[in-house]
Design a protein around this motif. Structure first.
Motif, PDB file in Angstrom:
ATOM      1  N   LYS A  43      13.503   9.693  -6.873  1.00  6.96           N
ATOM      2  CA  LYS A  43      12.578   9.842  -5.745  1.00  6.96           C
ATOM      3  C   LYS A  43      12.573  11.271  -5.223  1.00  6.96           C
ATOM      4  O   LYS A  43      11.515  11.823  -4.900  1.00  6.96           O
ATOM      5  CB  LYS A  43      12.936   8.852  -4.630  1.00  6.96           C
ATOM      6  N   VAL A  44      13.739  11.866  -5.116  1.00 13.13           N
ATOM      7  CA  VAL A  44      13.824  13.242  -4.624  1.00 13.13           C
ATOM      8  C   VAL A  44      13.145  14.193  -5.611  1.00 13.13           C
ATOM      9  O   VAL A  44      12.412  15.106  -5.211  1.00 13.13           O
ATOM     10  CB  VAL A  44      15.288  13.651  -4.378  1.00 13.13           C
ATOM     11  N   GLY A  69      15.903  18.566  -7.768  1.00 16.49           N
ATOM     12  CA  GLY A  69      15.911  17.297  -7.049  1.00 16.49           C
ATOM     13  C   GLY A  69      16.683  16.218  -7.779  1.00 16.49           C
ATOM     14  O   GLY A  69      17.413  15.431  -7.157  1.00 16.49           O
ATOM     15  N   TYR A  70      16.551  16.202  -9.088  1.00 16.07           N
ATOM     16  CA  TYR A  70      17.218  15.149  -9.859  1.00 16.07           C
ATOM     17  C   TYR A  70      18.731  15.323  -9.895  1.00 16.07           C
ATOM     18  O   TYR A  70      19.484  14.345  -9.841  1.00 16.07           O
ATOM     19  CB  TYR A  70      16.663  15.133 -11.292  1.00 16.07           C
ATOM     20  N   ILE A  71      19.204  16.564  -9.946  1.00 13.02           N
ATOM     21  CA  ILE A  71      20.651  16.794 -10.117  1.00 13.02           C
ATOM     22  C   ILE A  71      21.365  17.147  -8.815  1.00 13.02           C
ATOM     23  O   ILE A  71      22.570  17.391  -8.823  1.00 13.02           O
ATOM     24  CB  ILE A  71      20.914  17.914 -11.152  1.00 13.02           C
ATOM     25  N   HIS A  72      20.651  17.153  -7.679  1.00 12.37           N
ATOM     26  CA  HIS A  72      21.214  17.748  -6.465  1.00 12.37           C
ATOM     27  C   HIS A  72      22.487  17.081  -5.964  1.00 12.37           C
ATOM     28  O   HIS A  72      23.280  17.702  -5.271  1.00 12.37           O
ATOM     29  CB  HIS A  72      20.166  17.768  -5.344  1.00 12.37           C
ATOM     30  N   ASP A  73      22.726  15.820  -6.325  1.00  9.70           N
ATOM     31  CA  ASP A  73      23.893  15.105  -5.797  1.00  9.70           C
ATOM     32  C   ASP A  73      25.019  14.898  -6.809  1.00  9.70           C
ATOM     33  O   ASP A  73      25.931  14.103  -6.557  1.00  9.70           O
ATOM     34  CB  ASP A  73      23.465  13.733  -5.254  1.00  9.70           C
ATOM     35  N   ILE A  74      24.999  15.618  -7.929  1.00  6.40           N
ATOM     36  CA  ILE A  74      26.039  15.366  -8.932  1.00  6.40           C
ATOM     37  C   ILE A  74      27.434  15.698  -8.414  1.00  6.40           C
ATOM     38  O   ILE A  74      28.431  15.172  -8.903  1.00  6.40           O
ATOM     39  CB  ILE A  74      25.771  16.114 -10.264  1.00  6.40           C
ATOM     40  N   GLY A  75      27.533  16.562  -7.403  1.00  7.68           N
ATOM     41  CA  GLY A  75      28.838  16.917  -6.838  1.00  7.68           C
ATOM     42  C   GLY A  75      29.540  15.756  -6.163  1.00  7.68           C
ATOM     43  O   GLY A  75      30.750  15.830  -5.910  1.00  7.68           O
ATOM     44  N   ILE A 109      20.633  26.333  -8.917  1.00 11.10           N
ATOM     45  CA  ILE A 109      21.952  26.137  -8.309  1.00 11.10           C
ATOM     46  C   ILE A 109      21.957  26.566  -6.844  1.00 11.10           C
ATOM     47  O   ILE A 109      22.683  26.007  -6.022  1.00 11.10           O
ATOM     48  CB  ILE A 109      23.080  26.852  -9.096  1.00 11.10           C
ATOM     49  N   GLY A 110      21.113  27.548  -6.501  1.00 13.00           N
ATOM     50  CA  GLY A 110      20.996  27.927  -5.099  1.00 13.00           C
ATOM     51  C   GLY A 110      20.410  26.801  -4.268  1.00 13.00           C
ATOM     52  O   GLY A 110      20.862  26.529  -3.152  1.00 13.00           O
ATOM     53  N   ALA A 111      19.404  26.125  -4.819  1.00  9.33           N
ATOM     54  CA  ALA A 111      18.793  24.995  -4.115  1.00  9.33           C
ATOM     55  C   ALA A 111      19.777  23.842  -3.971  1.00  9.33           C
ATOM     56  O   ALA A 111      19.906  23.246  -2.895  1.00  9.33           O
ATOM     57  CB  ALA A 111      17.536  24.546  -4.857  1.00  9.33           C
ATOM     58  N   VAL A 112      20.492  23.523  -5.046  1.00  9.47           N
ATOM     59  CA  VAL A 112      21.483  22.443  -5.004  1.00  9.47           C
ATOM     60  C   VAL A 112      22.577  22.774  -3.986  1.00  9.47           C
ATOM     61  O   VAL A 112      22.983  21.932  -3.176  1.00  9.47           O
ATOM     62  CB  VAL A 112      22.101  22.206  -6.402  1.00  9.47           C
ATOM     63  N   GLY A 113      23.045  24.000  -3.992  1.00  9.06           N
ATOM     64  CA  GLY A 113      24.126  24.405  -3.095  1.00  9.06           C
ATOM     65  C   GLY A 113      23.727  24.508  -1.644  1.00  9.06           C
ATOM     66  O   GLY A 113      24.595  24.613  -0.768  1.00  9.06           O
ATOM     67  N   ASN A 114      22.424  24.444  -1.355  1.00 18.92           N
ATOM     68  CA  ASN A 114      21.948  24.590   0.020  1.00 18.92           C
ATOM     69  C   ASN A 114      21.180  23.379   0.529  1.00 18.92           C
ATOM     70  O   ASN A 114      20.434  23.490   1.499  1.00 18.92           O
ATOM     71  CB  ASN A 114      21.058  25.835   0.132  1.00 18.92           C
ATOM     72  N   HIS A 115      21.375  22.210  -0.090  1.00 13.10           N
ATOM     73  CA  HIS A 115      20.601  21.046   0.355  1.00 13.10           C
ATOM     74  C   HIS A 115      21.288  20.243   1.461  1.00 13.10           C
ATOM     75  O   HIS A 115      20.661  19.387   2.081  1.00 13.10           O
ATOM     76  CB  HIS A 115      20.272  20.123  -0.829  1.00 13.10           C
ATOM     77  N   ASP A 116      22.555  20.520   1.728  1.00 13.44           N
ATOM     78  CA  ASP A 116      23.274  19.740   2.735  1.00 13.44           C
ATOM     79  C   ASP A 116      23.102  20.365   4.110  1.00 13.44           C
ATOM     80  O   ASP A 116      23.200  21.591   4.268  1.00 13.44           O
ATOM     81  CB  ASP A 116      24.758  19.660   2.382  1.00 13.44           C
ATOM     82  N   ALA A 129      11.552  22.576  -0.842  1.00 11.00           N
ATOM     83  CA  ALA A 129      11.022  21.301  -1.328  1.00 11.00           C
ATOM     84  C   ALA A 129      12.138  20.285  -1.519  1.00 11.00           C
ATOM     85  O   ALA A 129      11.973  19.089  -1.209  1.00 11.00           O
ATOM     86  CB  ALA A 129      10.266  21.513  -2.637  1.00 11.00           C
ATOM     87  N   LEU A 130      13.286  20.739  -2.031  1.00 10.48           N
ATOM     88  CA  LEU A 130      14.424  19.847  -2.214  1.00 10.48           C
ATOM     89  C   LEU A 130      14.915  19.299  -0.879  1.00 10.48           C
ATOM     90  O   LEU A 130      15.175  18.094  -0.747  1.00 10.48           O
ATOM     91  CB  LEU A 130      15.556  20.579  -2.943  1.00 10.48           C
ATOM     92  N   ILE A 131      15.041  20.143   0.114  1.00  9.59           N
ATOM     93  CA  ILE A 131      15.494  19.702   1.438  1.00  9.59           C
ATOM     94  C   ILE A 131      14.559  18.646   1.999  1.00  9.59           C
ATOM     95  O   ILE A 131      14.983  17.572   2.449  1.00  9.59           O
ATOM     96  CB  ILE A 131      15.595  20.907   2.396  1.00  9.59           C
ATOM     97  N   LEU A 132      13.258  18.918   1.979  1.00 12.22           N
ATOM     98  CA  LEU A 132      12.281  17.976   2.524  1.00 12.22           C
ATOM     99  C   LEU A 132      12.284  16.652   1.761  1.00 12.22           C
ATOM    100  O   LEU A 132      12.206  15.577   2.359  1.00 12.22           O
ATOM    101  CB  LEU A 132      10.888  18.606   2.486  1.00 12.22           C
ATOM    102  N   ALA A 133      12.389  16.726   0.447  1.00 10.29           N
ATOM    103  CA  ALA A 133      12.382  15.510  -0.369  1.00 10.29           C
ATOM    104  C   ALA A 133      13.640  14.679  -0.147  1.00 10.29           C
ATOM    105  O   ALA A 133      13.581  13.445  -0.040  1.00 10.29           O
ATOM    106  CB  ALA A 133      12.248  15.882  -1.845  1.00 10.29           C
ATOM    107  N   ASP A 134      14.771  15.346  -0.065  1.00 10.41           N
ATOM    108  CA  ASP A 134      16.051  14.650   0.099  1.00 10.41           C
ATOM    109  C   ASP A 134      16.173  13.998   1.475  1.00 10.41           C
ATOM    110  O   ASP A 134      16.505  12.821   1.597  1.00 10.41           O
ATOM    111  CB  ASP A 134      17.191  15.640  -0.126  1.00 10.41           C
ATOM    112  N   LYS A 135      15.886  14.764   2.516  1.00 11.25           N
ATOM    113  CA  LYS A 135      16.100  14.270   3.879  1.00 11.25           C
ATOM    114  C   LYS A 135      15.062  13.235   4.304  1.00 11.25           C
ATOM    115  O   LYS A 135      15.270  12.515   5.279  1.00 11.25           O
ATOM    116  CB  LYS A 135      16.102  15.432   4.878  1.00 11.25           C
ATOM    117  N   SER A 136      13.960  13.148   3.594  1.00 10.57           N
ATOM    118  CA  SER A 136      12.943  12.153   3.930  1.00 10.57           C
ATOM    119  C   SER A 136      13.124  10.832   3.182  1.00 10.57           C
ATOM    120  O   SER A 136      12.376   9.883   3.422  1.00 10.57           O
ATOM    121  CB  SER A 136      11.541  12.712   3.638  1.00 10.57           C
TER     122      SER A 136
END
Length: 227
Positions: A43-44, A69-75, A109-116, A129-136
């Motif tokens: 979805k993200v 968006g697809y890999i942002h939560d692998i951590g 990796i910058g986007a993934v590291g800054n989505h929280d 775009a990642l932030i908006l997609a994830d938090k919504s």
């Protein structure tokens, strides 16, 4: 060494990435968190791509946002704490071995590291775009089945709020230069104030991400404009 243009399908078909998404979701399940598996990742990814598509970005930037968006939560397979930063390091290792272009890799990796919301900022179209997609991505189906009984819902505000949301829609308007998040919340399950109790910092992050993209951010709950 020549670098290969990796596609979203390459990422989605990676056994390694799929394993980390599954293991991260399993770990969060063990500590009682909402779903962070393939449904959330998908979805993200789709929503991040949709946001940049509406705004007229080029196809490759859209695909990179989809990958991020697809890999942002692998951590999460390491720990929920600092999962954005650990996920970015993991993503670097994986994508570098796939011979990803260095500039594109840095964007992801910058986007993934800054989505929280605790540490992240929107610094590029992909990260915004990642932030908006994830938090919504707030929805009933993110509450795990074992937590859906009345006793479990009463114990956890995150489950309660997500379970109360029976409709969510994100609209990007180039004409109005705005992005609108619409939620319908069953107030018999969770009060609107509880949504703000746990999501206010995320909504502020969405507002900042929207502003980076040249948009205003609006939130509507039960057809009442609140932000």
């Amino acid at each position: 060494m020549n670098k290969k243009q990796i596609t979203f399908e390459d990422i989605k078909n990676s056994v390694e990435i799929s394993t980390y998404i599954k293991k991260g979701n399993d770990l969060l399940g063990a500590i009682g968190f909402t779903e962070h598996g393939f449904a959330h990742a998908g979805k993200v990814a789709e929503r991040a791509a949709e946001i940049l598509t509406v705004l007229g970005y080029d196809e490759r930037t859209i695909e990179l946002a989809k990958i991020a968006g697809y890999i942002h939560d692998i951590g999460n397979c390491i720990n929920r704490h600092d999962h954005a930063q650990s996920g970015a390091v993991m993503a670097f290792r994986i994508l570098d071995r796939m011979k990803f272009d260095a500039e594109e890799l840095a964007d992801i990796i910058g986007a993934v590291g800054n989505h929280d919301e605790g540490t992240g900022i929107a610094f590029s179209p992909i990260s915004a775009a990642l932030i908006l997609a994830d938090k919504s991505d707030v929805r009933r189906s993110r509450v795990r089945y074992k937590n859906r009984n009345e006793e479990k819902l009463s114990e956890d505000i995150h489950d309660r709020v997500n379970y109360a949301v029976h409709h969510t829609h994100l609209t990007v308007s180039t004409e109005e230069k705005s992005i609108l998040l619409e939620l319908n919340i069953d107030t018999e399950i969770s009060a609107v104030m509880e949504y703000f109790e746990i999501f206010l910092t995320r909504m502020v992050m969405c507002r900042n991400a929207a502003q980076f993209l040249g948009l205003s951010f609006e939130l509507s709950i039960n057809n009442i404009r609140l932000l």
